[in-house]
Enzyme design. Structure first.
Site, PDB file in Angstrom:
ATOM      1  N   HIS A  97       0.843  -1.194   0.000  1.00  0.00           N
ATOM      2  CA  HIS A  97       0.000   0.000   0.000  1.00  0.00           C
ATOM      3  C   HIS A  97       0.878   1.244   0.000  1.00  0.00           C
ATOM      4  O   HIS A  97       2.089   1.186   0.227  1.00  0.00           O
ATOM      5  CB  HIS A  97      -0.966   0.011   1.193  1.00  0.00           C
ATOM      6  CG  HIS A  97      -0.316   0.099   2.546  1.00  0.00           C
ATOM      7  ND1 HIS A  97      -1.013   0.354   3.696  1.00  0.00           N
ATOM      8  CD2 HIS A  97       0.980  -0.030   2.948  1.00  0.00           C
ATOM      9  CE1 HIS A  97      -0.207   0.376   4.738  1.00  0.00           C
ATOM     10  NE2 HIS A  97       1.007   0.141   4.306  1.00  0.00           N
ATOM     11  N   CYS A 116       6.112   5.896   4.595  1.00  0.00           N
ATOM     12  CA  CYS A 116       4.935   5.176   4.092  1.00  0.00           C
ATOM     13  C   CYS A 116       4.286   5.882   2.909  1.00  0.00           C
ATOM     14  O   CYS A 116       3.354   5.343   2.298  1.00  0.00           O
ATOM     15  CB  CYS A 116       3.908   4.997   5.207  1.00  0.00           C
ATOM     16  SG  CYS A 116       4.503   3.967   6.566  1.00  0.00           S
ATOM     17  N   HIS A 122       4.888   0.196  -0.427  1.00  0.00           N
ATOM     18  CA  HIS A 122       5.695  -0.716   0.374  1.00  0.00           C
ATOM     19  C   HIS A 122       4.770  -1.829   0.850  1.00  0.00           C
ATOM     20  O   HIS A 122       3.550  -1.705   0.794  1.00  0.00           O
ATOM     21  CB  HIS A 122       6.341  -0.003   1.566  1.00  0.00           C
ATOM     22  CG  HIS A 122       5.345   0.547   2.531  1.00  0.00           C
ATOM     23  ND1 HIS A 122       4.622   1.698   2.286  1.00  0.00           N
ATOM     24  CD2 HIS A 122       4.929   0.087   3.743  1.00  0.00           C
ATOM     25  CE1 HIS A 122       3.816   1.934   3.306  1.00  0.00           C
ATOM     26  NE2 HIS A 122       3.974   0.969   4.200  1.00  0.00           N
ATOM     27  N   HIS A 124       3.707  -5.377   3.459  1.00  0.00           N
ATOM     28  CA  HIS A 124       3.713  -5.977   4.796  1.00  0.00           C
ATOM     29  C   HIS A 124       3.258  -7.426   4.693  1.00  0.00           C
ATOM     30  O   HIS A 124       2.436  -7.775   3.839  1.00  0.00           O
ATOM     31  CB  HIS A 124       2.752  -5.252   5.743  1.00  0.00           C
ATOM     32  CG  HIS A 124       3.083  -3.819   5.979  1.00  0.00           C
ATOM     33  ND1 HIS A 124       4.121  -3.412   6.804  1.00  0.00           N
ATOM     34  CD2 HIS A 124       2.509  -2.676   5.508  1.00  0.00           C
ATOM     35  CE1 HIS A 124       4.168  -2.099   6.823  1.00  0.00           C
ATOM     36  NE2 HIS A 124       3.202  -1.625   6.054  1.00  0.00           N
ATOM     37  N   ASP A 162      -4.745 -10.895  -0.461  1.00  0.00           N
ATOM     38  CA  ASP A 162      -3.391 -11.450  -0.507  1.00  0.00           C
ATOM     39  C   ASP A 162      -2.697 -11.119  -1.824  1.00  0.00           C
ATOM     40  O   ASP A 162      -3.248 -11.323  -2.913  1.00  0.00           O
ATOM     41  CB  ASP A 162      -3.442 -12.968  -0.322  1.00  0.00           C
ATOM     42  CG  ASP A 162      -2.058 -13.568  -0.140  1.00  0.00           C
ATOM     43  OD1 ASP A 162      -1.213 -12.918   0.507  1.00  0.00           O
ATOM     44  OD2 ASP A 162      -1.824 -14.687  -0.640  1.00  0.00           O
ATOM     45  N   HIS A 163      -1.462 -10.591  -1.709  1.00  0.00           N
ATOM     46  CA  HIS A 163      -0.637 -10.190  -2.854  1.00  0.00           C
ATOM     47  C   HIS A 163      -1.360  -9.174  -3.746  1.00  0.00           C
ATOM     48  O   HIS A 163      -1.280  -9.232  -4.980  1.00  0.00           O
ATOM     49  CB  HIS A 163      -0.185 -11.420  -3.664  1.00  0.00           C
ATOM     50  CG  HIS A 163       0.904 -12.177  -2.992  1.00  0.00           C
ATOM     51  ND1 HIS A 163       0.658 -13.037  -1.948  1.00  0.00           N
ATOM     52  CD2 HIS A 163       2.250 -12.171  -3.178  1.00  0.00           C
ATOM     53  CE1 HIS A 163       1.805 -13.553  -1.530  1.00  0.00           C
ATOM     54  NE2 HIS A 163       2.785 -13.046  -2.256  1.00  0.00           N
ATOM     55  N   GLU A 206       0.494  -5.411  11.704  1.00  0.00           N
ATOM     56  CA  GLU A 206       1.221  -4.909  10.541  1.00  0.00           C
ATOM     57  C   GLU A 206       2.712  -5.211  10.656  1.00  0.00           C
ATOM     58  O   GLU A 206       3.353  -5.626   9.692  1.00  0.00           O
ATOM     59  CB  GLU A 206       0.994  -3.405  10.417  1.00  0.00           C
ATOM     60  CG  GLU A 206       1.671  -2.763   9.219  1.00  0.00           C
ATOM     61  CD  GLU A 206       1.469  -1.262   9.211  1.00  0.00           C
ATOM     62  OE1 GLU A 206       0.510  -0.810   8.566  1.00  0.00           O
ATOM     63  OE2 GLU A 206       2.260  -0.549   9.859  1.00  0.00           O
TER      64      GLU A 206
END
Length: 219
Positions: A97, A116, A122, A124, A162-163, A206
């Site tokens: 995100h 961020c 970036h 997580h 996811d991804h 996170e």
């Protein structure tokens, strides 16, 4: 006032060793622990049993909460507040995100979000805890159907998050700054009413230092 302690923790440990560890340690619960010959030793029933055993706590102490972990990704809790039993499953997904408000200047975004706000985003490796509660079934002892819970989380969250890039790939996050506060809230909304039992809590980790929690009543 004299010792500075609510209770001597050694006294609590003595009770736990005597009432729980000695009765259950290295035992086949179904065969060797009285009371479970006909009762399934599920987390919910074990929590209820431990509560009954721990009525012998030292004077001026009250049992407030129990947590029983069956596996690293599955645990149950009992809370004195409301006499509530909950089950928690733990899942993982990876996503990227960028924290960016289009309505403010670049300088303001950097001030607000720091690294961020990286233009390339970036990522997580998020850890998601989903907690459901309910009334244990009289026959099975279960609060919820864990396999049905897994299916609901897979469909509503994991397959969709996811991804993915949270700014662009997840419809309910469109137009929002996808902070973990916002992501946890939207996950709660996606699951609420779509999981077996009552959704009580969503907790989103996170990083090792940053954990975000949404409780029933917050949304």
């Amino acid at each position: 006032a004299t010792t500075g302690m609510v209770v001597n923790i050694k006294a609590i440990d003595d009770v736990l060793q005597r009432e729980v560890v000695q009765r259950f340690g290295q035992k086949s619960i179904n065969d060797e622990v009285p009371g479970f010959e006909e009762v399934p030793p599920c987390i919910e029933n074990l929590l209820a049993h431990f509560r009954s055993l721990l009525c012998v706590l030292p004077e001026r102490t009250v049992l407030e909460r129990l947590r029983l972990e069956e596996t690293p990704t599955f645990y149950g809790e009992w809370s004195k507040d409301g006499d509530k039993v909950t089950l928690t499953r733990i899942y993982e997904f990876a996503a990227s995100h960028r924290l960016q408000q289009d309505a403010v200047s670049h300088e303001e975004n950097v001030r607000l979000y720091g690294k961020c706000n990286n233009p390339h985003g970036h990522g997580h490796n998020y850890v998601l805890e989903v907690t459901v509660g309910g009334t244990p079934d009289e026959r099975t002892g279960f609060v919820t159907d864990i396999e049905a819970l897994d299916r609901a989380v897979e469909e509503r969250v994991l397959l969709r998050y996811d991804h993915k890039h949270l700014n662009t790939d997840v419809p309910e996050l469109g137009g929002k700054v996808p902070t973990s506060e916002v992501v946890a809230t939207e996950i709660f909304r996606q699951l609420d009413g779509n999981v077996p039992g009552v959704l009580e809590r969503v907790r989103l980790k996170e990083t090792d230092r940053s954990v975000f929690e949404v409780l029933r009543g917050d949304v």
